[in-house]
Write an enzyme that holds these catalytic residues in place. Sequence first.
Site, PDB file in Angstrom:
ATOM      1  N   GLU A  39      24.313  72.149 -48.290  1.00 26.98           N
ATOM      2  CA  GLU A  39      22.867  71.992 -48.025  1.00 26.98           C
ATOM      3  C   GLU A  39      22.071  73.157 -48.638  1.00 26.98           C
ATOM      4  O   GLU A  39      21.040  72.948 -49.279  1.00 26.98           O
ATOM      5  CB  GLU A  39      22.685  71.928 -46.501  1.00 26.98           C
ATOM      6  CG  GLU A  39      21.276  71.900 -45.983  1.00 26.98           C
ATOM      7  CD  GLU A  39      21.268  71.968 -44.438  1.00 26.98           C
ATOM      8  OE1 GLU A  39      21.839  71.072 -43.792  1.00 26.98           O
ATOM      9  OE2 GLU A  39      20.681  72.921 -43.886  1.00 26.98           O
ATOM     10  N   LYS A  89      31.471  71.033 -40.796  1.00 24.67           N
ATOM     11  CA  LYS A  89      30.011  71.125 -40.601  1.00 24.67           C
ATOM     12  C   LYS A  89      29.466  72.411 -41.241  1.00 24.67           C
ATOM     13  O   LYS A  89      28.388  72.424 -41.841  1.00 24.67           O
ATOM     14  CB  LYS A  89      29.659  71.070 -39.107  1.00 24.67           C
ATOM     15  CG  LYS A  89      28.166  71.290 -38.808  1.00 24.67           C
ATOM     16  CD  LYS A  89      27.306  70.258 -39.515  1.00 24.67           C
ATOM     17  CE  LYS A  89      25.810  70.344 -39.409  1.00 24.67           C
ATOM     18  NZ  LYS A  89      25.077  71.503 -39.200  1.00 24.67           N
ATOM     19  N   GLY A  92      19.479  66.964 -37.982  1.00 25.98           N
ATOM     20  CA  GLY A  92      18.272  67.518 -37.381  1.00 25.98           C
ATOM     21  C   GLY A  92      17.787  66.654 -36.229  1.00 25.98           C
ATOM     22  O   GLY A  92      18.536  65.821 -35.680  1.00 25.98           O
ATOM     23  N   ARG A 121      17.849  83.483 -50.762  1.00 20.57           N
ATOM     24  CA  ARG A 121      17.137  83.579 -49.468  1.00 20.57           C
ATOM     25  C   ARG A 121      17.032  85.042 -49.030  1.00 20.57           C
ATOM     26  O   ARG A 121      15.971  85.472 -48.566  1.00 20.57           O
ATOM     27  CB  ARG A 121      17.864  82.783 -48.371  1.00 20.57           C
ATOM     28  CG  ARG A 121      17.775  81.287 -48.537  1.00 20.57           C
ATOM     29  CD  ARG A 121      18.112  80.573 -47.238  1.00 20.57           C
ATOM     30  NE  ARG A 121      18.336  79.154 -47.463  1.00 20.57           N
ATOM     31  CZ  ARG A 121      18.491  78.254 -46.503  1.00 20.57           C
ATOM     32  NH1 ARG A 121      18.451  78.616 -45.238  1.00 20.57           N
ATOM     33  NH2 ARG A 121      18.702  76.986 -46.781  1.00 20.57           N
TER      34      ARG A 121
HETATM   35  C1  6PG Z   1      21.929  69.826 -40.056  1.00 16.21           C
HETATM   36  C2  6PG Z   1      21.429  71.204 -40.416  1.00 16.21           C
HETATM   37  C3  6PG Z   1      21.266  72.099 -39.246  1.00 16.21           C
HETATM   38  C4  6PG Z   1      20.830  73.511 -39.599  1.00 16.21           C
HETATM   39  C5  6PG Z   1      19.499  73.637 -40.234  1.00 16.21           C
HETATM   40  C6  6PG Z   1      19.046  75.059 -40.519  1.00 16.21           C
HETATM   41  O1  6PG Z   1      22.949  69.472 -40.601  1.00 16.21           O
HETATM   42  O2  6PG Z   1      21.287  69.139 -39.269  1.00 16.21           O
HETATM   43  O3  6PG Z   1      22.344  71.806 -41.280  1.00 16.21           O
HETATM   44  O4  6PG Z   1      22.497  72.148 -38.571  1.00 16.21           O
HETATM   45  O5  6PG Z   1      20.804  74.262 -38.445  1.00 16.21           O
HETATM   46  O6  6PG Z   1      19.460  72.924 -41.403  1.00 16.21           O
HETATM   47  O7  6PG Z   1      20.024  75.838 -41.110  1.00 16.21           O
HETATM   48  P1  6PG Z   1      19.626  77.296 -41.657  1.00 16.21           P
HETATM   49  O8  6PG Z   1      18.760  77.915 -40.614  1.00 16.21           O
HETATM   50  O9  6PG Z   1      20.886  78.063 -41.833  1.00 16.21           O
HETATM   51  O10 6PG Z   1      18.891  77.082 -42.923  1.00 16.21           O
END
Ligand code: 6PG
Length: 466
Positions: free
Chosen positions: A195, A188, A135, A291
């Site tokens: 995640e 990734k 992020g 979701r």
């Molecule tokens: C990261 C995150 C990032 C991702 C957001 C939102 O590793 O920094 O995975 O890449 O865009 O977490 O993801 P979603 O909108 O799909 O929840």
Amino acid sequence: MKKQLGIVGMGVMGRSLARNWAKNGHSLSLYNRRISGSEEGVALALTQQFEELRQAAAYEELSDFVASLEQPRKIVLMVTAGPAVDELIAELRPLLQPGDLIIEAGNAHYLDTERRMSMLNVHKINMLGLGVSGGEQGALNGASLMAGGTPSAYALAEPFLKSIAAKTPSGQLALKHIGPGGSGHFVKMVHNAIEYAEMQAIAEAFEFMYTLMGLDYDAIAQVLEAWNGSSQQSYLLEITSRILRTKNEQGYVIDRIADRAAYNQTGAATLVEGALWGAPLSMVASALFARFISNKKAQRQELAQYAERSLEAVSVSPDELKQAYAFTRIINHYQHFEMIAAFSERLGWKVNLSDLCAVWSSGCIIRSTLLQQLMPKVNGQLSVLFDKAAREELFAQKPSVKKVISAAMENDLPLSSMQAALIYYQQLTQEQSSAALVQAQRDYFGAHGVYLKQSAENLTFYPWPK
Ligand code: 6PG
């Protein structure tokens, strides 16, 4: 003086990466498109806003931007994944020369990355598909970086990647050349699927404590902090207790957030890719579907009137809930590691899963102690259940998982990821399944054939009575 690195796209991630590179002494050219009325002078404004970007050159004209870079040119694209990337590459390509490098750093689908690489390869332009996690904070202070592409493309990018990578607990960089082609973006994508289920499991533990154990936000935050101080430590647990404790003059902030979870493509893409190749990714499916259904708010509101929900006291301790949570996380990680291993094998990528655990143990969103524990174990494992320690751990946790799920079931509380984890475990440890009947049904109506127990390699077409 020509600049060392060009960055296209000055959204939150692009500008944060630019600031990180600038702080690390790289000379930069920044480009952001110009859209009259909405995006004007964006890059220039950033060079005025941030001290570290004072020396950076700002552009709104792509040809000037490209001309400002030293050769071979290295250009980072940080724009929204999808058609915007193709449009940008189509504009950039005629301005580039053989030997130049494009580093695509968004959340691209790995097949798009491979397609773009092949197209650029015709023009002898290098491309690296770079997975970036962490992020805004990661981009600014140290991200987890997963690179995919040829060794020569990686070599051109490496000095720049080294300076913005996070450091792992053992002092290494959270940076790895994962393998060729789209392998960096692939891992990734799978990172994001992990995640999703990690977030869902925490959300379920929260809901269980709030609804069935009667704990308030501060008490839940306290439980999660204690978990975070144990072997369950993770960045996502840490931020969750901070979120739950956040208050302003109107009260707890969480109370004012709508229960509709948004998403981008990576979770769904992992599920689809896995499903197409036979990977049973029930953990990301459970998180993703939760979701999706959360977004049916109007329907949920209406239908809730017709559903009777009993609320009975439950006798589950925080420790039993913690065990259910830990169980869910182990299954989640291994499901996805198995998927990566299968794709790596199929596509000849030779992804080293221990290295991947190292890259993910710092900077990224799923960083946790569990990843450090898995580091020495994951390579060459067919499944978590072939690791004796993990098998014993899951076995010891199973009674708590069942207790938590039963209590939730009794009270109509859907714990989709915890249930998915238990069902996966049960299916994987069931010697005799009902699949013989499914085989027979396929053969009966479609003459698809069955494998008999005594000749597992040959299809037999049974003359079923019709
Ligand atoms: C990261 C995150 C990032 C991702 C957001 C939102 O590793 O920094 O995975 O890449 O865009 O977490 O993801 P979603 O909108 O799909 O929840």
